[in-house]
Design a protein around this motif. Structure first.
Motif, short mmCIF file in Angstrom:
data_model
loop_
_atom_site.label_atom_id
_atom_site.label_comp_id
_atom_site.label_asym_id
_atom_site.label_seq_id
_atom_site.Cartn_x
_atom_site.Cartn_y
_atom_site.Cartn_z
N ASN A 1 -15.28 -4.83 24.37
CA ASN A 1 -15.83 -5.51 23.20
C ASN A 1 -14.86 -5.46 22.02
OD1 ASN A 1 -17.98 -6.99 21.89
ND2 ASN A 1 -18.39 -5.15 20.68
N GLU B 1 -13.84 -8.31 27.07
CA GLU B 1 -15.31 -8.19 27.09
C GLU B 1 -15.75 -6.77 27.41
OE1 GLU B 1 -17.91 -10.95 29.01
OE2 GLU B 1 -16.49 -12.60 28.83
N ARG C 1 -15.47 -15.71 21.56
CA ARG C 1 -14.80 -14.87 20.57
C ARG C 1 -13.41 -15.40 20.23
NH1 ARG C 1 -17.03 -9.84 19.31
NH2 ARG C 1 -15.52 -10.03 17.60
N ASP D 1 -19.02 -18.23 27.98
CA ASP D 1 -18.83 -16.79 28.15
C ASP D 1 -18.35 -16.16 26.84
OD1 ASP D 1 -15.56 -16.33 28.48
OD2 ASP D 1 -16.23 -18.34 29.05
N LYS D 2 -18.53 -14.85 26.75
CA LYS D 2 -18.25 -14.14 25.50
C LYS D 2 -16.77 -14.21 25.12
CE LYS D 2 -22.14 -10.92 25.87
NZ LYS D 2 -22.57 -9.51 26.05
N ARG D 3 -15.89 -14.07 26.09
CA ARG D 3 -14.47 -14.11 25.75
C ARG D 3 -14.10 -15.45 25.13
NH1 ARG D 3 -9.13 -13.48 29.74
NH2 ARG D 3 -7.65 -14.32 28.23
#
Length: 759
Positions: free
Chosen positions: A729, A726, A232, A227-229
Motif C-alpha cells: 500500500n 498494492e 493510484r 484495480d488499485k494500482r
C-alpha cells in the motif's frame, strides 16, 4: 459571600454578553452570521486548536446543522426555506449565529463564477480549464484561480466548488472542458495550482469529482471497475498531486460507483486513500444528490451531504443517539469544516462586503490566459501568421464567429453578459441557464470576426454562417484566405456520441478547403475531436472554449501579434476506433431521444437507464500511454503544439542521487522571432515494472529570444518515477534502468539517456 457571589455572577454574565456581542460587520454571504468573539478567536492558535475550542461549545443539533446543505440551487428540496443569508449559489450551509460560525456560501466556479444573471452579477468567463492545462504554465494556472477567487469574494461567496481533476479516460466526456487533460501529473499540477490561486484570495477551494467519475453517460449509476494500482497511478494520483499543491479545503465525491461502492460511501477512496494516505485535513462533501445512506456513508468518510438533509439531518441524529454512529465521528466531520474556515482565512477575513467585479481586469486576465492556451496544430507552408498588409480578402465562416465564442454547458455555465450572443433576437438579454443556444452552447460577446476585421483594415472581410456549404465554398473561392470556425457543444449531463464534429461541420470544412487552398480552421471544442479534413487545410488552431477574451486572442494569434506557445494536454485520435472504448460505455443503454425519464441531457443516468459496469480495461494506459502501448498513430500527439519560430534540443544530462533524478538540457530558439517552448521530459521505467512505454515526469516552459539558448534544469519528483505496490500500500521506485527522454512532444523526443536508479 452571598453579595460577592452575586457580583461575580453579574460580572460573568456581563463578560459573556460582551464575548457574544455581534459586530455590525456580517460574516458569510448576504446578511451573514454576525462575528462573535470567544477563545477560538485567538489567531495565535492553530486552525485545529481553534476548531476544537468551538466544537466544545456546540450542541449535537448545531453540529449536525453543519453536516448538510440547506438551501441553494440545483437539486435543493422544494420545501427548502428561503433566506436572505443564502447568496443564491449552488449550495448554502447556514452557520451557527450563537457562536459566530459563518454561513458557507458555495458557487460553481470551474471556469468562472456561475448563476449571476438573476441578480445581474457579472462574472469573467475564463478559457476552459483544459485550455489552462494546454498552457503548461503553472503561473497562468495560479492567475486563473486568483481571478475566480477574487470574483467569488466580490460576490459574497466563501467557497468554490470548481476544481475538477477527472483525467481524460473518456475523450468524449461532456465535462472534459472543466478538467485538465489525460496525464495525472499535468492535470494534478494544473488544477492544484488553480485551487491554490483560489485559496490565496481567502476563499475555500474544492477538488472533484472524486473519483473515476470520468464520463457523464450513466454517471449516477455506472460502476467503474479498476484495480488499485492503476487507480493510484492515474486518476487518484492526479488528485494526490492537486491536494499536495493546493491544500484544498474540500473534496467532492462523485456520483458513480467504484468497484461496487458509491463514491460517497467508499471506505477505500475516502478513509484509506484520501484521509489516511493523502493526509487530507478538510472535509468531504457529496456531489449534489450523491449521498445514498447515513451510517455507511459517514463511517466510510463522507462528512457533509449536499444539498439537503435526507441522510445527514434527523437520520444522522437518530443514528448518533442510537449508538450506530460514534459522536467522535460527527466531531471529526465538524472539525474538518471548522478548521478549514480558520485555515484559509474565511473566519478572520470574511467576504462581507459585496462589490462590483472588476470587469476590465477580468477581461485582461482572461485574454492573457487564452493567448497562451490556444494550440497551433498545423501550419503548412507557414500559412500563419497572416500578413495583414498583403491580404486583400478574407472569408470568415461558421460557428457564430460574427457574434462571439462558445462556452461549455451545465453547472459550469457562466452567464453571458446580455444573454446568449447567438440566440435569436427575441431571446437576447434573457438569463442564460445551463442549456440553450446552438446545441446547448451559450455564446459570449467576443466576436472573432470583429477582431479579424480590426487587424486587416485594408482587406475585405466577409462572413458566412456556414449552414450552406456551397455558399460558404463560393465565398471562400472568391477570397484570398478562408478561416472556418467549427465547434463542438459540450455540457455536463451528456457525452458526445462520437469524436466527429456535429451538424455536418466536417462537410463544411471539406467544401471550403476544396474551394480555397489557403484554408485555416479554428476549432472551438470541449476536448479532442476527429479531423478527417486535417490533410486538406493549411492551418489548424485548437482554441477550446476560449473565454470572454477569445475573440481578440484568436485574432492576435492568427495575425502573429502573439506567438502561439500552447501544447496539447490530450491526445487527438483519428477516429473513435482508435480509442480504448470505441463507444462510450453505456451509450448503447440510453433510451431514445425524448423518452420519459431519460435524465439530464440523456447522460445523467437517472430514470429509464439500467445500472451498468464501466470496465476500464486499458488500466494504466490512459491517453498517450494507450497510443504508445498499442502502437497506434494519433492524429495529434499529447504535448504537440507548434510555434511561429523553431526550437532545437541538445545536451541532455541526467544525474541520479538515490531515487532522485535531475535532468538538464539545452533549448535553442533557431528561428527569427521570440517564442516560448515547453521542454517535456518523459521516462521509460524498467521492463520489470510492466508500465506503459513512457510517462511524463516533468516539463518547463522557456521564453527565448530569436537565436537564444537556455539550459533547462528539471528535478524529477521521485513520486513521478514510482509504481504503486498494492501489497505494501505504498509507492516505490523500482530498481533498474530508466530511459530519460526529452523533446517537444510525446512523439518528438530527440534526446535520450539511460540511467540506473535505486540499484
Amino acid at each position: 459571600m452571598l453579595h460577592t457571589s452575586k457580583a461575580a455572577v453579574v460580572f460573568a454574565a456581563g463578560l459573556l454578553a460582551l464575548c457574544l456581542a455581534a459586530s455590525a460587520q456580517g460574516q458569510g454571504g448576504r446578511g451573514g452570521t454576525p462575528a462573535v468573539t470567544g477563545p477560538w478567536s485567538d489567531k495565535s492558535l492553530s486552525p485545529d486548536q481553534r476548531a476544537d475550542l468551538l466544537i466544545g461549545q456546540m450542541t449535537l443539533d448545531e453540529k449536525i446543522q453543519l453536516l448538510h446543505g440547506s438551501q441553494g440551487g440545483r437539486g435543493a428540496p422544494a420545501a427548502a426555506p428561503t433566506t436572505s443569508r443564502s447568496n443564491g449559489g449552488a449550495g448554502w450551509v447556514p452557520g451557527i449565529e450563537r457562536l459566530g460560525i459563518p454561513d458557507i456560501n458555495m458557487a460553481d466556479s470551474a471556469v468562472g463564477v456561475t448563476r449571476g444573471a438573476a441578480e445581474s452579477r457579472y462574472s469573467t468567463l475564463l478559457p476552459s480549464t483544459l485550455g489552462a492545462a494546454a498552457s503548461w504554465n503553472p503561473g497562468l494556472a495560479l492567475l486563473y484561480g486568483q481571478v475566480i477567487g477574487r470574483e467569488l469574494r466580490d460576490q459574497g461567496y466563501n467557497m468554490s466548488i470548481g476544481g475538477g481533476v477527472n483525467i481524460t479516460r473518456e475523450p468524449r466526456n461532456g465535462r472534459n472542458f472543466e478538467y485538465a487533460g489525460e496525464d495525472p501529473i499535468l492535470a494534478g499540477t494544473t488544477v492544484g495550482t488553480v485551487m491554490k490561486g483560489v485559496q490565496s484570495q481567502q476563499i475555500m477551494g474544492d477538488l472533484k469529482h472524486y473519483a473515476l467519475n470520468d464520463q457523464e453517460t450513466g454517471r449516477n449509476i455506472g460502476n467503474a471497475i479498476l484495480d488499485k494500482r492503476s487507480m493510484r497511478e492515474s486518476d487518484l494520483l492526479a488528485f494526490q498531486i492537486a491536494y499536495r499543491i493546493s491544500d484544498a479545503s474540500g473534496f467532492m465525491c462523485g456520483y458513480n460507483k467504484v468497484n461496487g461502492d458509491w463514491d460517497c460511501e467508499n471506505d477505500y477512496l475516502l478513509n484509506q486513500v484520501l484521509k489516511k494516505d493523502f493526509g487530507f485535513k478538510g472535509w468531504v462533501m457529496s456531489d449534489w444528490g450523491g449521498t445514498h445512506s447515513t451510517t455507511k456513508a459517514i463511517l466510510a468518510g463522507l462528512d457533509q451531504e449536499q444539498p439537503g438533509s435526507g441522510f445527514f439531518g434527523d437520520a444522522l441524529k437518530k443514528a448518533v443517539e442510537g449508538g450506530e454512529v460514534p459522536l467522535a465521528r460527527v466531531n471529526d466531520a465538524v472539525h474538518r469544516i471548522l478548521r478549514s474556515l480558520f485555515a484559509v482565512g474565511v473566519w478572520d477575513n470574511p467576504p462581507d462586503q459585496r462589490r462590483v467585479v472588476d470587469v476590465f481586469k477580468g477581461l485582461e486576465d482572461a485574454q492573457k490566459i487564452a493567448e497562451e492556451s490556444i494550440v497551433l496544430l498545423k501550419n503548412a507552408g507557414n500559412q500563419l501568421p497572416l500578413n495583414a498588409a498583403a491580404i486583400k480578402s478574407i472569408a470568415v465562416i461558421g460557428s457564430h464567429a460574427d457574434v462571439g465564442v462558445p462556452s461549455g454547458g451545465g453547472s459550469a455555465q457562466v452567464n453571458p453578459p446580455g444573454g446568449n450572443a447567438a440566440a435569436p433576437p427575441a431571446a437576447q438579454g434573457q438569463p442564460a441557464g445551463p442549456g440553450g443556444g446552438r446545441g446547448g452552447s451559450q455564446y459570449f460577446p467576443s466576436s472573432p470576426l470583429k477582431y479579424i476585421r480590426a487587424k486587416a483594415l485594408g482587406a475585405k472581410v466577409e462572413y458566412n454562417d456556414g449552414t450552406d456549404p456551397a455558399a460558404a465554398a463560393a465565398l471562400a473561392k472568391a477570397s484570398q484566405v478562408a478561416i472556418v470556425f467549427v465547434n463542438q457543444p459540450m455540457s455536463e449531463g451528456r457525452d458526445a456520441a462520437t469524436l466527429e464534429l456535429p451538424d455536418k461541420q466536417d462537410d463544411l470544412v471539406s467544401a471550403v478547403a476544396a474551394a480555397n487552398a489557403h484554408t485555416i480552421v479554428v476549432a472551438e471544442t470541449g476536448g479532442p475531436v476527429a479531423m478527417p479534413w486535417a490533410g486538406q487545410v493549411s492551418g489548424i488552431l485548437e482554441a477550446w472554449f476560449p473565454g470572454i477574451g477569445g475573440g481578440p486572442a484568436i485574432a492576435n494569434i492568427l495575425f502573429g501579434d502573439v506567438n502561439p506557445s500552447a501544447k496539447l494536454p490530450v491526445t487527438f485520435a483519428k477516429s473513435d476506433n482508435d480509442l480504448p472504448h470505441p463507444q462510450v460505455p453505456g451509450m448503447n443503454l440510453l433510451p431514445p431521444p425524448g423518452a420519459a425519464g431519460r435524465g439530464a441531457g440523456g447522460g445523467g443516468g437517472r430514470g429509464a437507464m439500467p445500472p451498468f459496469d464501466i470496465p476500464y480495461t486499458e488500466k494504466l494506459k490512459v491517453g498517450y500511454k494507450w497510443f504508445d502501448g498499442e502502437n497506434k498513430e494519433p492524429l495529434f500527439a499529447f504535448g504537440h503544439g507548434l510555434s511561429y519560430t523553431t526550437f532545437a534540443y541538445s545536451g541532455l544530462h541526467a544525474t541520479v542521487a538515490g531515487h532522485s533524478v535531475t535532468v538538464s538540457l539545452v533549448v535553442k530558439n533557431t528561428g527569427k522571432r521570440a517564442g516560448k517552448e515547453i521542454a517535456e521530459v518523459y521516462a521509460s521505467l524498467p521492463a520489470s515494472t510492466s508500465e506503459p512505454p513512457k510517462r511524463l515526469v516533468g516539463w518547463q516552459k522557456v521564453d527565448l529570444a530569436a537565436g537564444e539558448s537556455k539550459t533547462v534544469t528539471i528535478a524529477i519528483d521521485p513520486l513521478y518515477l514510482s509504481i504503486f505496490n498494492e501489497g505494501k500500500n505504498s509507492f516505490e521506485v523500482a530498481g533498474g534502468d530508466y530511459k530519460i527522454w526529452a523533446g517537444g512532444s510525446s512523439r518528438s523526443l530527440p534526446l535520450s539517456q539511460l540511467v540506473s536508479v535505486g540499484n
